[in-house]
Write an enzyme that holds these catalytic residues in place. Structure first.
Site, short mmCIF file in Angstrom:
data_model
loop_
_atom_site.label_atom_id
_atom_site.label_comp_id
_atom_site.label_asym_id
_atom_site.label_seq_id
_atom_site.Cartn_x
_atom_site.Cartn_y
_atom_site.Cartn_z
N LYS A 106 -7.95 -7.63 15.72
CA LYS A 106 -7.16 -6.54 16.33
C LYS A 106 -7.48 -6.51 17.81
O LYS A 106 -8.58 -6.85 18.23
CB LYS A 106 -7.55 -5.20 15.72
CG LYS A 106 -6.53 -4.11 15.98
CD LYS A 106 -5.37 -4.28 15.02
CE LYS A 106 -4.56 -3.03 14.84
NZ LYS A 106 -3.86 -3.05 13.55
N1 GLU Z 1 -0.32 -3.84 13.34
C1 GLU Z 1 0.08 -4.03 11.99
C2 GLU Z 1 -1.03 -3.62 11.04
O1 GLU Z 1 -1.87 -2.82 11.38
C3 GLU Z 1 0.63 -5.43 11.72
C4 GLU Z 1 -0.31 -6.56 12.00
C5 GLU Z 1 0.31 -7.94 11.91
O2 GLU Z 1 1.51 -8.04 11.66
O3 GLU Z 1 -0.42 -8.90 12.13
O4 GLU Z 1 -1.08 -4.02 9.91
#
Ligand code: GLU
Length: 418
Positions: A106
């Site tokens: 992240k």
């Molecule tokens: N931000 C989204 C989540 O928290 C999607 C992450 C992604 O598609 O890699 O799951």
């Protein structure tokens, strides 16, 4: 909302709760609780008036045992090193819960994008992409959208990466616009998995979704799509909120019309089809059957949890309940269907996007939605199996048991690098 609860500590507590049902040694457990590495970067960006502003950016690569690190990038004033670490850990267990071949990562920049022009945001994003370039790649770490980022930012990151690498590699990032190699169904995917989880949950608990009233906290991409799709299941979405407050209509709101109103005015309040308006906290404690928190982490702390009157919670946001709130819900027999399953549609369709990018072969929306439904219903079945076979106290703990086993199995296959 509780600002004092550190989301990274919440993640660690959730892992420890599940570890009680698993027999792992301390060293194995330690690895599950900490990121492999965190990039912290300082970005100097030229503003439109020629001045320079400095921003903090982060990327946490939590665990890569099951595949490349995967997870979004958020732009928010609340972004911190610990928040990004927690969110990257949740991605690990989310990808494992729905059994897609990724680890977890992240990223984030501490910024309120509302205060900057599109040109300034582009320079900031490209500057961050330049810092990320050495550690991302379609087989290494694949970013995606998260809070306050979307196709626009993903396209900038892709273009910066491809320009610097002198290649075409659309699979380096997901959540792109269709024209840049995005997938059909990606924008709706998070809300869609919230709907699918809700459908399965009501079915499992023997409740009739068509009789249900629903409140949705947070009306961004996840919340607004979830509201519309849950409404299409026959439920009545009576209240929705955003940071400006909540709107209510006892006969049910028109989810799409509220979204249009928010697009035009910037907030849900002032929507003319509402009978009443009230504060965000009041929405969380409304007498409804289903509550969908779809904003940020820590939205429901132990105090609020005592007053929640919904019987079922389906988490669209990441980490919306503090661990103390979880304990209160368990004591009060409120069923909580966890984020790592309910909002996994986003990353699942990101996975489909990446598969399509690598094959240079694109699917239609029907295929995307069918495959997503299969992934979420399979994961729900795995959750129920674990819930019943372990006697875990909560659905969250049961889902972590499934996910942690998958991560540890992959790590054990790989062994320890000397
Ligand atoms: N931000 C989204 C989540 O928290 C999607 C992450 C992604 O598609 O890699 O799951």
């Amino acid at each position: 909302m509780s600002d004092e609860v550190n989301p990274f500590e919440s993640l660690q507590e959730q892992i420890e709760d599940a570890a009680e049902y698993l027999e792992y040694s301390t060293d194995v457990l330690e690895r599950l609780k900490h990121p492999e590495r965190v990039l912290e970067t300082t970005l100097s960006v030229e503003m439109d008036d020629g001045s320079i502003e400095v921003f903090k950016g982060f990327r946490s690569q939590f665990n890569g045992d099951r595949g490349p690190y995967k997870g979004g990038i958020r732009y928010h004033p609340q972004v911190s090193r610990d928040e990004v670490k927690a969110l990257s850990g949740w991605m690990v267990y989310k990808c494992a819960a729905v059994n897609i071949p990724y680890g977890g990562g992240k990223g984030g920049i501490k910024v309120d994008p509302r205060n900057y022009s599109a040109d300034e945001m582009e320079r900031l994003t490209r500057s961050f992409a330049k810092e990320l370039r050495p550690i991302i790649g379609e087989d290494r770490d694949i970013p995606a959208p998260d809070v306050n980022t979307g196709q626009r930012e993903m396209n900038w990151i892709k273009d910066t990466y491809e320009t610097l690498e002198n290649t075409t590699e659309p699979g380096v990032i997901t959540g792109k616009a269709i024209e840049s190699g995005g997938s059909e169904g990606r924008t709706e995917a998070t809300g869609r998995s919230v709907m699918l989880t809700t459908r399965e949950a009501f079915d499992y608990l023997g409740r009739d979704i068509e009789e249900a009233t629903v409140a949705v906290q947070g009306y961004g991409n996840a919340g607004s799509v979830a509201a519309r799709l849950i409404d299409e299941l026959g439920a009545s979405v009576v209240a929705v909120s955003d940071s400006s407050g909540a709107v209510y209509n006892g006969d049910g709101l028109d989810a799409e019309a509220v979204k249009d109103h928010k697009r035009e005015t910037g907030s849900v309040t002032g929507y003319e089809g509402a009978d009443e308006e009230f504060g965000n906290r009041d929405l969380l404690t409304m007498d409804v059957d289903l509550l969908v928190p779809a904003a940020l982490e820590n939205a429901i702390d132990a105090d609020i949890a005592e007053d929640v009157r919904a019987d079922i919670i389906v988490e669209a946001a990441n980490g919306p309940l503090t661990p103390a709130a979880d304990d209160v819900m368990a004591e009060r027999d409120v069923y909580v269907f966890p984020d790592i399953l309910a909002n996994a549609g986003g990353v699942t369709v990101s996975y489909f996007e990446w598969v399509q990018n690598r094959q240079r072969f694109y699917w239609d929306e029907e295929r995307v939605n069918d495959e997503l439904e299969r992934v979420i219903t399979n994961a729900f079945r795995d959750l129920v199996d674990a819930y019943e076979s372990t006697d875990a106290e909560t659905f969250r703990t049961a889902m972590y048991v499934v996910a942690i086993e998958r991560v540890v199995d992959a790590a054990e296959e790989a062994g320890i690098w000397p």
